[in-house]
Design a protein around this motif. Sequence first.
Motif, PDB file in Angstrom:
ATOM      1  N   SER A  50       9.289  27.371   6.155  1.00  0.00           N
ATOM      2  CA  SER A  50       9.637  28.470   5.171  1.00  0.00           C
ATOM      3  C   SER A  50       9.529  28.125   3.821  1.00  0.00           C
ATOM      4  O   SER A  50       9.999  26.818   3.452  1.00  0.00           O
ATOM      5  N   VAL A  75      13.053  34.512   1.377  1.00  0.00           N
ATOM      6  CA  VAL A  75      12.494  33.452   2.133  1.00  0.00           C
ATOM      7  C   VAL A  75      11.070  34.079   2.610  1.00  0.00           C
ATOM      8  O   VAL A  75      11.006  35.032   3.057  1.00  0.00           O
ATOM      9  N   GLN A  77       8.367  32.929   5.191  1.00  0.00           N
ATOM     10  CA  GLN A  77       8.018  32.037   6.447  1.00  0.00           C
ATOM     11  C   GLN A  77       6.598  32.322   6.947  1.00  0.00           C
ATOM     12  O   GLN A  77       6.214  33.409   7.076  1.00  0.00           O
ATOM     13  N   ASP A  99      16.416  28.284   9.282  1.00  0.00           N
ATOM     14  CA  ASP A  99      14.997  28.464   9.592  1.00  0.00           C
ATOM     15  C   ASP A  99      14.941  29.546  10.818  1.00  0.00           C
ATOM     16  O   ASP A  99      14.119  30.372  11.208  1.00  0.00           O
TER      17      ASP A  99
END
Length: 122
Positions: A50, A75, A77, A99
Amino acid sequence: MGIVTVACEMLWQKVQPLHMPLPTREKWMKVAGRFEKLWHCSNCCGALDSKLVRLQIPNHSGSLYRFYRDFNALVLQAVVSADARFLAVDIGDFDRNSDGGVFNHFDIGMKFITNNLYIPPQ
């Protein structure tokens, strides 16, 4: 939702299947073979990580996008191949989640949990 958000969502829905389709079972096998060859990692079909993406906060969002280091972010990812090429990406979660929490909420995580990623058995 603002016009930029709507436009980006529509663009993603049209472009993603053409330029970043969900990998097939064969693609996962090729990626796993490459991880084995380059990095000596057996049964690895992707690396997940991430990244915080700084942004200017939307109006009336309060502290929703506020990161603890005193800036605003979302975020990103991604799953990448052994050659650091994107296989799948997801963006939009808030930094408050770990995460693992981000992974569980994103499409790729939900597909992994429900066994819909076409990852071959060992």
